[in-house]
Write a protein that holds these residues in place. Structure first.
Motif, PDB file in Angstrom:
ATOM      1  N   SER A   1       0.839  -1.194   0.000  1.00  0.00           N
ATOM      2  CA  SER A   1       0.000   0.000   0.000  1.00  0.00           C
ATOM      3  C   SER A   1       0.875   1.245   0.000  1.00  0.00           C
ATOM      4  CB  SER A   1      -0.914   0.022   1.231  1.00  0.00           C
ATOM      5  OG  SER A   1      -1.770  -1.082   1.264  1.00  0.00           O
ATOM      6  N   PHE A   2       0.266   2.339  -0.401  1.00  0.00           N
ATOM      7  CA  PHE A   2       0.849   3.655  -0.191  1.00  0.00           C
ATOM      8  C   PHE A   2       0.001   4.355   0.864  1.00  0.00           C
ATOM      9  CE2 PHE A   2       2.997   3.110  -4.301  1.00  0.00           C
ATOM     10  CZ  PHE A   2       4.258   3.608  -3.986  1.00  0.00           C
ATOM     11  N   VAL A   3       0.642   4.788   1.951  1.00  0.00           N
ATOM     12  CA  VAL A   3      -0.068   5.456   3.035  1.00  0.00           C
ATOM     13  C   VAL A   3       0.346   6.915   3.070  1.00  0.00           C
ATOM     14  CG1 VAL A   3      -0.179   3.333   4.385  1.00  0.00           C
ATOM     15  CG2 VAL A   3       1.706   4.924   4.768  1.00  0.00           C
ATOM     16  N   LEU A   4      -0.545   7.741   3.603  1.00  0.00           N
ATOM     17  CA  LEU A   4      -0.204   9.143   3.793  1.00  0.00           C
ATOM     18  C   LEU A   4       0.964   9.230   4.757  1.00  0.00           C
ATOM     19  CD1 LEU A   4      -1.097  12.071   3.134  1.00  0.00           C
ATOM     20  CD2 LEU A   4      -2.438  12.002   5.242  1.00  0.00           C
ATOM     21  N   ASP A   5       2.020   9.894   4.341  1.00  0.00           N
ATOM     22  CA  ASP A   5       3.259   9.889   5.122  1.00  0.00           C
ATOM     23  C   ASP A   5       3.007  10.405   6.534  1.00  0.00           C
ATOM     24  OD1 ASP A   5       6.150   9.430   5.041  1.00  0.00           O
ATOM     25  OD2 ASP A   5       6.291  11.562   5.476  1.00  0.00           O
ATOM     26  N   GLY A   6       3.571   9.683   7.493  1.00  0.00           N
ATOM     27  CA  GLY A   6       3.418  10.044   8.884  1.00  0.00           C
ATOM     28  C   GLY A   6       2.163   9.489   9.526  1.00  0.00           C
TER      29      GLY A   6
ATOM     30  N   LEU B   1      -3.555   4.218  -1.530  1.00  0.00           N
ATOM     31  CA  LEU B   1      -3.494   3.435  -2.764  1.00  0.00           C
ATOM     32  C   LEU B   1      -3.025   2.019  -2.446  1.00  0.00           C
ATOM     33  CD1 LEU B   1      -1.699   6.026  -5.103  1.00  0.00           C
ATOM     34  CD2 LEU B   1      -4.164   5.593  -4.959  1.00  0.00           C
ATOM     35  N   ARG B   2      -3.371   1.101  -3.331  1.00  0.00           N
ATOM     36  CA  ARG B   2      -2.959  -0.305  -3.187  1.00  0.00           C
ATOM     37  C   ARG B   2      -2.330  -0.766  -4.491  1.00  0.00           C
ATOM     38  NH1 ARG B   2      -5.818  -4.875  -4.818  1.00  0.00           N
ATOM     39  NH2 ARG B   2      -7.596  -3.499  -5.234  1.00  0.00           N
ATOM     40  N   LEU B   3      -1.311  -1.621  -4.384  1.00  0.00           N
ATOM     41  CA  LEU B   3      -0.649  -2.205  -5.552  1.00  0.00           C
ATOM     42  C   LEU B   3      -1.020  -3.678  -5.665  1.00  0.00           C
ATOM     43  CD1 LEU B   3       2.959  -0.712  -5.209  1.00  0.00           C
ATOM     44  CD2 LEU B   3       0.987   0.258  -6.392  1.00  0.00           C
ATOM     45  N   CYS B   4      -1.235  -4.140  -6.874  1.00  0.00           N
ATOM     46  CA  CYS B   4      -1.475  -5.561  -7.095  1.00  0.00           C
ATOM     47  C   CYS B   4      -1.119  -5.896  -8.541  1.00  0.00           C
ATOM     48  CB  CYS B   4      -2.934  -5.932  -6.796  1.00  0.00           C
ATOM     49  SG  CYS B   4      -4.135  -5.211  -7.928  1.00  0.00           S
ATOM     50  N   ARG B   5      -1.133  -7.167  -8.851  1.00  0.00           N
ATOM     51  CA  ARG B   5      -0.909  -7.645 -10.219  1.00  0.00           C
ATOM     52  C   ARG B   5      -1.888  -8.770 -10.483  1.00  0.00           C
ATOM     53  NH1 ARG B   5       2.553 -12.312  -9.860  1.00  0.00           N
ATOM     54  NH2 ARG B   5       3.348 -12.557  -7.725  1.00  0.00           N
ATOM     55  N   THR B   6      -2.062  -9.096 -11.763  1.00  0.00           N
ATOM     56  CA  THR B   6      -3.020 -10.143 -12.128  1.00  0.00           C
ATOM     57  C   THR B   6      -2.359 -11.327 -12.809  1.00  0.00           C
ATOM     58  OG1 THR B   6      -3.464  -9.044 -14.248  1.00  0.00           O
ATOM     59  CG2 THR B   6      -4.895  -8.469 -12.367  1.00  0.00           C
ATOM     60  N   LYS B   7      -1.036 -11.308 -12.910  1.00  0.00           N
ATOM     61  CA  LYS B   7      -0.338 -12.399 -13.575  1.00  0.00           C
ATOM     62  C   LYS B   7       1.067 -12.502 -13.016  1.00  0.00           C
ATOM     63  CE  LYS B   7       1.167  -9.397 -17.389  1.00  0.00           C
ATOM     64  NZ  LYS B   7       1.171  -9.209 -18.845  1.00  0.00           N
TER      65      LYS B   7
ATOM     66  N   ALA C   1       7.215  -9.488  -5.315  1.00  0.00           N
ATOM     67  CA  ALA C   1       6.699  -9.302  -3.949  1.00  0.00           C
ATOM     68  C   ALA C   1       5.307  -8.708  -3.937  1.00  0.00           C
ATOM     69  CB  ALA C   1       7.651  -8.403  -3.159  1.00  0.00           C
ATOM     70  N   ILE C   2       4.877  -8.134  -5.046  1.00  0.00           N
ATOM     71  CA  ILE C   2       3.536  -7.557  -5.120  1.00  0.00           C
ATOM     72  C   ILE C   2       2.540  -8.685  -5.352  1.00  0.00           C
ATOM     73  CG2 ILE C   2       2.016  -6.023  -6.434  1.00  0.00           C
ATOM     74  CD1 ILE C   2       4.458  -4.287  -6.980  1.00  0.00           C
ATOM     75  N   PRO C   3       1.516  -8.800  -4.530  1.00  0.00           N
ATOM     76  CA  PRO C   3       0.627  -9.965  -4.607  1.00  0.00           C
ATOM     77  C   PRO C   3      -0.329  -9.894  -5.792  1.00  0.00           C
ATOM     78  CG  PRO C   3      -0.193  -8.433  -2.986  1.00  0.00           C
ATOM     79  CD  PRO C   3       1.116  -7.873  -3.458  1.00  0.00           C
TER      80      PRO C   3
ATOM     81  N   ILE D   1       1.817  -3.656 -13.179  1.00  0.00           N
ATOM     82  CA  ILE D   1       1.296  -3.388 -11.837  1.00  0.00           C
ATOM     83  C   ILE D   1       0.076  -2.470 -11.919  1.00  0.00           C
ATOM     84  CG2 ILE D   1       1.832  -2.475  -9.551  1.00  0.00           C
ATOM     85  CD1 ILE D   1       3.339  -5.049 -10.416  1.00  0.00           C
ATOM     86  N   PHE D   2      -0.939  -2.832 -11.161  1.00  0.00           N
ATOM     87  CA  PHE D   2      -2.142  -2.013 -11.064  1.00  0.00           C
ATOM     88  C   PHE D   2      -2.068  -1.160  -9.801  1.00  0.00           C
ATOM     89  CE2 PHE D   2      -3.479  -5.474 -13.767  1.00  0.00           C
ATOM     90  CZ  PHE D   2      -4.356  -4.887 -14.674  1.00  0.00           C
ATOM     91  N   VAL D   3      -2.454   0.094  -9.951  1.00  0.00           N
ATOM     92  CA  VAL D   3      -2.583   1.001  -8.814  1.00  0.00           C
ATOM     93  C   VAL D   3      -4.073   1.218  -8.601  1.00  0.00           C
ATOM     94  CG1 VAL D   3      -1.938   3.220  -7.806  1.00  0.00           C
ATOM     95  CG2 VAL D   3      -0.448   2.131  -9.501  1.00  0.00           C
ATOM     96  N   SER D   4      -4.565   0.829  -7.426  1.00  0.00           N
ATOM     97  CA  SER D   4      -5.998   0.871  -7.156  1.00  0.00           C
ATOM     98  C   SER D   4      -6.280   1.751  -5.950  1.00  0.00           C
ATOM     99  CB  SER D   4      -6.532  -0.545  -6.902  1.00  0.00           C
ATOM    100  OG  SER D   4      -7.883  -0.511  -6.465  1.00  0.00           O
ATOM    101  N   ALA D   5      -7.460   2.388  -5.976  1.00  0.00           N
ATOM    102  CA  ALA D   5      -7.878   3.202  -4.835  1.00  0.00           C
ATOM    103  C   ALA D   5      -8.637   2.381  -3.799  1.00  0.00           C
ATOM    104  CB  ALA D   5      -8.754   4.358  -5.315  1.00  0.00           C
ATOM    105  N   VAL D   6      -8.854   1.089  -4.072  1.00  0.00           N
ATOM    106  CA  VAL D   6      -9.519   0.219  -3.106  1.00  0.00           C
ATOM    107  C   VAL D   6      -8.447  -0.391  -2.208  1.00  0.00           C
ATOM    108  CG1 VAL D   6     -11.019  -1.767  -2.769  1.00  0.00           C
ATOM    109  CG2 VAL D   6     -11.322  -0.305  -4.780  1.00  0.00           C
ATOM    110  N   THR D   7      -8.400   0.015  -0.955  1.00  0.00           N
ATOM    111  CA  THR D   7      -7.348  -0.434  -0.039  1.00  0.00           C
ATOM    112  C   THR D   7      -7.908  -1.412   0.987  1.00  0.00           C
ATOM    113  OG1 THR D   7      -7.747   1.502   1.366  1.00  0.00           O
ATOM    114  CG2 THR D   7      -6.014   1.686  -0.302  1.00  0.00           C
ATOM    115  N   ASN D   8      -7.010  -2.214   1.564  1.00  0.00           N
ATOM    116  CA  ASN D   8      -7.394  -3.234   2.540  1.00  0.00           C
ATOM    117  C   ASN D   8      -7.147  -2.708   3.948  1.00  0.00           C
ATOM    118  OD1 ASN D   8      -7.771  -4.998   0.310  1.00  0.00           O
ATOM    119  ND2 ASN D   8      -5.592  -5.531   0.344  1.00  0.00           N
ATOM    120  N   ASP D   9      -8.205  -2.452   4.669  1.00  0.00           N
ATOM    121  CA  ASP D   9      -8.071  -1.944   6.028  1.00  0.00           C
ATOM    122  C   ASP D   9      -9.254  -2.440   6.851  1.00  0.00           C
ATOM    123  OD1 ASP D   9      -7.761  -0.512   8.390  1.00  0.00           O
ATOM    124  OD2 ASP D   9      -6.871   1.212   7.357  1.00  0.00           O
TER     125      ASP D   9
END
Length: 1319
Positions: free
Chosen positions: A790-795, A801-807, A815-817, A1008-1016
């Motif tokens: 993920s990318f988190v707001l610093d601090g 944002l979330r990173l993922c791949r499909t293949k 390392a990206i799932p 790599i896909f950059v998505s606004a759907v994050t896991n929290d």
């Protein structure tokens, strides 16, 4: 502090000043000049914000000489007729005082009168910070008053209050290393300018750390080119433990830092320690200002660099890495020597010039032989420049030798609390050279990295940090007479020195060599990391049969069958394996292992800790010399650092468990190779955190940390057939060059908005939309930091944002799932069951996988299945109806039903079943009468191929003639028996619905896909509207499998962990407690400790009391199912929140700090039985607990009679028990607390507000501390405070009104006790 404009006192100027020349305009010009100086100060203040808590504005030091000249001062005082002595007085002694007066008084005459009185009393800027500025007691009587603040023109209480507040603009302190220890008023502005975003801030059991900017001019420790310097602001926490004294701990840590400053380049340096004094001592805060470790901890570094550090294909790089590690380990040994013998002239520096890194040990310089030792080529600190510490005596000083400070908050005369200086100190006549320190908590988390801002730095400089557990002694162990007990420590890296047998043999003294063992553990793990990568830690744990990060045990030693302590088999076997088989066994790394085995991890302590004796644990001096020899051997032989041998066949001695995910090539091998270690997915042994080490059975091993578990097979199978837009995105020039794999990315908010509005850039639009959703649009820019995937707001921990791949991916992206960039939409907020095939494909897959792989754990158990009395048939979702399960003779073993967990909110009348409409609803429930959440639940249930649904308001008859009371007994079986539970997390009420027509935005960069759907899960589920509801705690805990519907995405929870709609899999030990499919089996095991069990129910009760109820009388009912489960697990009996096994601790609940007064819950519609006043269930409000040290209390079983006679294990709310007495019988005593008693002597927390005490208010002793004391008056007693329920003579009926602890001298045991019944 308030804004400047709110506090400046504006008053009209007088028309003329006595003695002024007429008609020449001079007076008007002088008054204008006086206002000009005031306005200049105000303008400068506004442009110079300062402080964190409080915030305000300040006048920079370099402005004073410019602003305050003879002419400007004279003008501000009224012109040429001003006494010249006043002007000289201001220039010499009172510029800051005068500046304060300018803000308080607008007219010249008031300023003259005020400054004249101050001068007459020799008041200077040195007194300005005093807390004893008081209006004089004199009243106007025609005589001149001799006080600094006379009670007449110009002073009154309002002006003086303004003066006290305005002065802080001119008193921002400078932290001086010679002073070091400070106390400040709570309103004092401190020299911090802003918090610096720095990723996840360290937070421990005892303290929090914040990265801040500090004015460089306000410290004398380092010279820096800029105006500010980055520092770490450490804030100590108040922990709920009677033996923890925050002031004592702060002074001890401050003392350690002051004395150790400059002793070694590998000990963290400190600028100052300060205490902020509040109106009440309990609100005082304690802080330390330290150098900022920009590289995080050594443990962080290991986790972020998980691969083996030596490889035969990267020989030069491998050698450099080994060399850097050796240099830094040498530096840490030097730090230990500096701590263990403060008289030693270990490499150090004054720090007056700059913050330096630790010595670099290279073949060219810095290495000199002295027999068997090696010393760094770093200039020795001149002894005259080394800071000395004379504030307090050593920790083992006898009471009659202790140094006492007499600091008064309101002294009779002007006194500043700014610097704490010793006064009339008496010290033992002991040479400085005999003092030494023990760190006491060495572990990878407490070793920090300093890279000096170099992004390409590898290891950087390692420094020992966190001196919170440091102890100082004036004598070496064999000479000390005092006994020691260390209550707070990290067991993972501790030696067996503190175990009962060894501790007694050492006469209950703790040696400095405690640290040597801990350092040996750290060095061994450093070797494992170098050779095999950090994933090897997990294998080492499994070899010891330990769980990850378990603080209640250690993998390094064991207690033998005959009671002796010895190195663990696994540790011995692993070290011997490396020395016998690893290609690096004859090089530097092998010699590190030999050093650990032969000198550091030794059970026995030497008779003389200053001299190494073979077979005994060594000392810091010898450790440093051994490192010097290893480094010296590497000078002429680079192969000694790393041989360059092929490590493909290098392996650890332990086989990998079958469940471990490793490469197919390695499955036939018996051990883990470095290449396999690089590919395997194992949780990290993170966080061997400090635990309160009471007795071993009181430890708690549950870890509150989120882990992402790889399950690419499941992800790939559920991505099959799904297409994501393959077209290349439109990107602006800035986004085109962004490296999505970089640790940080930043965006300008205006650019994001422009490019988003104009549809110029897909990535800008994605980020801007996410920023809007997270309410970040008020920022000028956003800096995002990479945290795992993920990318988190610093601090912060806010995921953007979330990173993922499909293949399959390149090695760089491996390392990206695998995951879903976008989510499947339900189509509408009110879809039909037939339209949900695509949407429910994933929930069906979750259920199917759970059924196949762990259904025996998670699925309802047919043998114990009991159906609810009513269910909703959704066989025809357009015509649902209520069925009575007994009337249809349904077989519980073959009948699956889904249950809905929801927040009632504004429930429509049509949404409830009553005795008046039940017969009609057995035929049909009009769908148009149902709220949207119920319609959603019907559609989802049918789409999951289930026929039956349970909803509380429809299946339990509501109203005064309903059957809620009867059905409440069966609530736990309803949720535990459901095939799965649907949780409507996002719905504030039943009318809102929980299916969202979601828009999933994503951008593809490369593979790599950059998505606004994050896991929290915490944000989306645990902090959702639903989880504020009291009933939901039990519903979630008792549910075996739950699908959570949130605003962001769906989540799945079962006994195997948590799955996300994005196809990620998560796990968290603490969260799993309530997500356990067979609550509470996950945490209450045969091997679980007493400490874990106590922590479990205390945490549960505290959390539960923060939740909301539509009907407050439901409070005891909505947790009854959990109480019943815990009662069975604890193998005890219970009633009203009291477990018989832990009865004493259960009674020590109290009103939580800062919470509203507790209020009794009156009888209501749902009341089954009124709880007794000794139970928190009787009250509305938030609670916490008084928590005595484990195993140190004798509970008063003799005089306390609990209401368990003839009571079965069944719930106290069951019909069969509702007539039973729940009163506690006890003996009560009078008590009198002496005026001025400290909180350590007496503490009472009253439950309600305005509790009036009287002769009928007494105390009941629940338990007394075990510690043997010669004076019974000094023994601590834990007590309930009770009060008679009536004034009738001889009454024995009492109610609880509070709780606390008292010294024996305050309990009047010499008076007759009174028998009471607490109801």
């Amino acid at each position: 502090m308030a804004g400047l404009g709110d506090r400046f006192v504006e008053e009209s100027e007088p028309d003329a000043i006595a003695g002024a020349l007429p008609d020449d305009g001079r007076e008007r010009r002088l008054n204008a000049d006086s206002r000009g100086l005031r306005e200049k100060i105000k303008n400068i203040l506004i442009n110079n914000p300062i402080g964190l808590n409080p915030e305000g504005h300040y006048l920079p030091d370099d402005e004073y000489n410019t602003l305050f000249t003879r002419d400007t001062i004279q003008s501000a005082l009224g012109g040429g007729y001003v006494n010249r002595q006043l002007v000289e007085y201001v220039l010499k002694d009172a510029k800051r005082t005068f500046a304060t007066l300018l803000l308080v008084f607008a007219d010249c005459e008031s300023r003259r009168n005020a400054i004249d009185a101050l001068r007459a009393n020799n008041f200077t800027d040195n007194e300005l910070s005093s807390l004893a500025l008081e209006l004089c007691p004199c009243r106007p009587n025609g005589q001149t008053c001799g006080h600094s603040f006379p009670y007449y023109n110009p002073w009154d209480s309002t002006y003086l209050d303004s003066f006290k507040l305005e002065r802080w603009h001119f008193l921002v302190p400078t932290f001086e290393t010679d002073t070091f220890l400070y106390e400040f008023d709570k309103d004092r502005l401190l020299p911090f300018t802003t918090k610096v975003p720095a990723g996840n801030m360290p937070s421990g059991h005892f303290s929090d750390v914040t990265c801040v900017e500090m004015l460089a001019s306000k410290q004398d420790k380092v010279n820096v080119p800029g105006n500010t310097i980055i520092v770490a602001l450490k804030t100590l926490k108040r922990i709920n433990d009677r033996d923890y004294n925050i002031d004592r701990e702060w002074r001890r840590e401050a003392k350690a830092h002051k004395q150790l400053n400059g002793k070694s380049s590998n000990i963290i340096q400190a600028f100052a320690a300060y205490r902020q004094i509040a109106a009440h001592p309990q609100n005082d805060t304690y802080h330390l200002v330290l150098e900022w470790a920009d590289g995080g901890s050594l443990l962080d570094f290991w986790e972020n660099n998980r691969l083996p550090q030596v490889h035969h294909k990267r020989v030069k790089e491998s050698r450099q890495r080994v060399k850097e590690m050796l240099e830094q380990l040498y530096g840490l040994a030097d730090a230990l020597e500096g701590m263990h013998s403060t008289s030693a002239q270990s490499p150090g520096h004054s720090r007056r010039s700059s913050v330096r890194s630790s010595p670099t040990l290279s073949p060219e310089r810095g290495v000199h032989r002295r027999g068997n030792s090696l010393e760094s080529g770093v200039p020795l600190a001149d002894s005259s420049s080394l800071p000395t510490f004379n504030i307090e005596d050593a920790d083992d000083a006898r009471p009659d030798d202790a140094v006492v400070f007499n600091v008064s908050v309101s002294p009779p005369g002007p006194a500043s609390l700014e610097a704490i200086a010793p006064s009339n100190l008496t010290r033992r006549t002991t040479g400085f050279n005999s003092e030494n320190w023990r760190h006491g908590d060495i572990k990878p988390e407490n070793i920090l990295r300093f890279t000096n801002g170099k992004a390409n730095a590898y290891l950087g400089v390692l420094k020992l940090a966190d001196l919170g557990r440091a102890q100082q002694h004036l004598f070496v162990t064999r000479m000390r007479e005092t006994k020691e007990q260390e209550l707070w420590r990290t067991r993972w890296y501790e030696p067996p020195d503190l175990e009962e047998q060894n501790h007694k043999q050492a006469q209950e003294k703790i040696s400095r060599l405690f640290d040597i063992w801990s350092m040996g553990c750290v060095i061994f793990e450093a070797v494992l990391w170098l050779l095999y990568g950090s994933d090897s830690f997990e294998v080492f744990l499994r070899a010891n049969k330990l769980t990850t990060g378990e603080p209640g045990a250690t993998p390094y030693w064991r207690k033998g069958e005959r009671g002796e302590y010895e190195l663990s088999d696994a540790a011995t076997r692993w070290m011997n394996h490396i020395l016998d088989h690893d290609p690096e066994r004859n090089g530097a790394v092998g010699h590190l292992v030999k050093l650990v085995r032969d000198r550091l991890l030794k059970i026995r302590l030497p008779p003389n800790s200053d001299i190494y004796t073979e077979g005994f644990r060594t000392n810091a001096k010898d450790l440093k010399e051994q490192f010097a020899l290893i480094i010296s051997n590497a000078e002429g032989d680079e192969r000694y650092l790393f041989s360059g041998a092929d490590r493909a066949n290098a392996s650890l001695p332990e086989p990998v468990e079958p469940s471990t995910n490793i490469s197919p090539q390695s499955t036939g091998r018996s051990s883990l190779s470095p290449d396999d270690a690089a590919r395997m997915s194992l949780p990290v042994a993170r966080g061997r955190r400090t635990a309160i080490a009471q007795q071993r059975e009181y430890t708690n091993r549950m870890e509150d940390k989120w882990k992402t578990l790889a399950d690419n097979d499941f992800a790939e199978s559920n991505l099959a057939g799904r297409n994501f837009r393959p077209n290349a995105p439109e990107l602006c020039p800035s986004c085109e060059i962004i490296d999505i794999s970089s640790p940080q990315i930043s965006f300008d908010m205006d650019t994001l908005k422009t490019n988003s509005d104009d549809e110029e850039c897909d990535l800008c639009e994605l980020v801007y939309t996410a920023a809007k959703d997270l309410d970040l649009r008020g920022r000028n820019s956003i800096l995002l930091t990479r945290l795992a995937n993920s990318f988190v707001l610093d601090g912060t921990n806010m995921k953007v944002l979330r990173l993922c791949r499909t293949k399959s991916a390149t090695e760089q992206d491996a390392a990206i799932p695998i995951g879903a960039p976008a989510l499947v939409t339900p189509g509408s907020r009110d879809p039909s069951a037939e339209s949900l095939d695509s949407f429910t494909k994933l929930p069906k897959a979750w259920l199917q996988e759970c059924d196949l792989k762990h259904g025996h754990v998670c699925a309802p158990r047919p043998s114990s299945q009991v159906l609810p009395i009513r269910l909703i048939s959704v066989e025809n979702p357009k015509k649902p109806k209520i069925i009575v399960t007994t009337e249809l003779a349904l077989d519980p073993k073959k009948t699956d039903y889904v249950a809905l967990s929801h927040k009632w909110g504004k429930m429509p009348d049509e949404a409830v079943t009553t005795r008046q409409n039940i017969e009609q609803r057995k035929k049909k429930i009009p769908v148009n009468e149902l709220p949207l959440s119920f319609k959603n639940a019907i559609a989802i249930t049918r789409a999951l191929d289930c026929t039956y649904l349970w909803i509380d308001s429809l299946c339990i008859l509501q109203g005064p003639d309903g059957d809620f009371n009867e059905q409440a007994d069966k609530m736990q079986t309803t949720f535990s028996g459901a095939y799965c539970v649907l949780a409507a997390c996002s719905a504030e009420s039943a009318t809102d619905g929980f299916l969202q027509d979601r828009e999933s935005r994503y951008v593809k960069k490369g593979d790599i896909f950059v998505s606004a759907v994050t896991n929290d899960f915490e944000r989306d589920v645990l902090h959702s509207p639903l989880n504020c509801r009291g009933w939901v705690l039990q519903e979630r805990a008792l549910a075996r499998r739950t699908i959570f519907f949130t605003n962001t995405q769906m989540y799945w929870e079962c006994g195997d962990g948590i799955r996300c709609e994005t196809l990620a899999k998560l796990k968290n030990d603490k969260i799993a407690f309530l997500g356990d499919a067979n609550f509470p089996d996950y945490t209450i095991r045969p091997t679980s400790t007493v400490g874990e069990q106590i922590d479990l129910f205390i945490d549960l009760f505290q959390r539960y009391t923060r939740l909301e109820f539509s009907y407050p009388e439901d409070r005891p009912i909505a947790i009854d199912g959990l109480m019943e489960r815990l009662t069975h697990a604890f193998k005890t009996r219970s009633l009203a929140g009291l477990f018989e096994t832990f009865w004493g601790r259960c009674l020590l609940w109290r009103r939580a700090d800062g919470a509203e007064p507790l209020k009794k819950i009156p009888r209501g519609t749902h009341t089954l039985k009124i709880p007794p006043t000794w139970s928190w269930m009787a009250f509305n409000g938030v609670i916490s607990f008084i928590e005595p040290e484990g195993g140190q209390v004798n509970w008063n079983d003799h005089d306390i009679i609990l209401p368990f006679a003839d009571r079965t294990q069944a719930s106290w709310l069951r019909t069969s028990h509702r007539g039973d007495s729940v009163a506690i019988r006890a003996k009560a005593f009078d008590f009198e607390i002496a005026v001025g008693a400290s909180e350590s002597e007496a503490f009472i927390s009253y439950d309600g507000d305005n509790v009036s005490t009287s002769a009928s208010t007494k105390c009941v002793i629940i338990g007394s501390e075990k510690q043997q004391v010669s004076d019974a008056g000094t023994r601590i007693h834990y007590v309930l405070i009770v009060k008679a329920t009536s004034d009738a003579p001889g009454t024995t009926s009492y109610e609880r009104v509070g709780v606390g602890y008292l010294l024996g001298k305050f309990v009047l045991l010499n008076r007759p006790s009174v028998p009471v019944t607490i109801e």
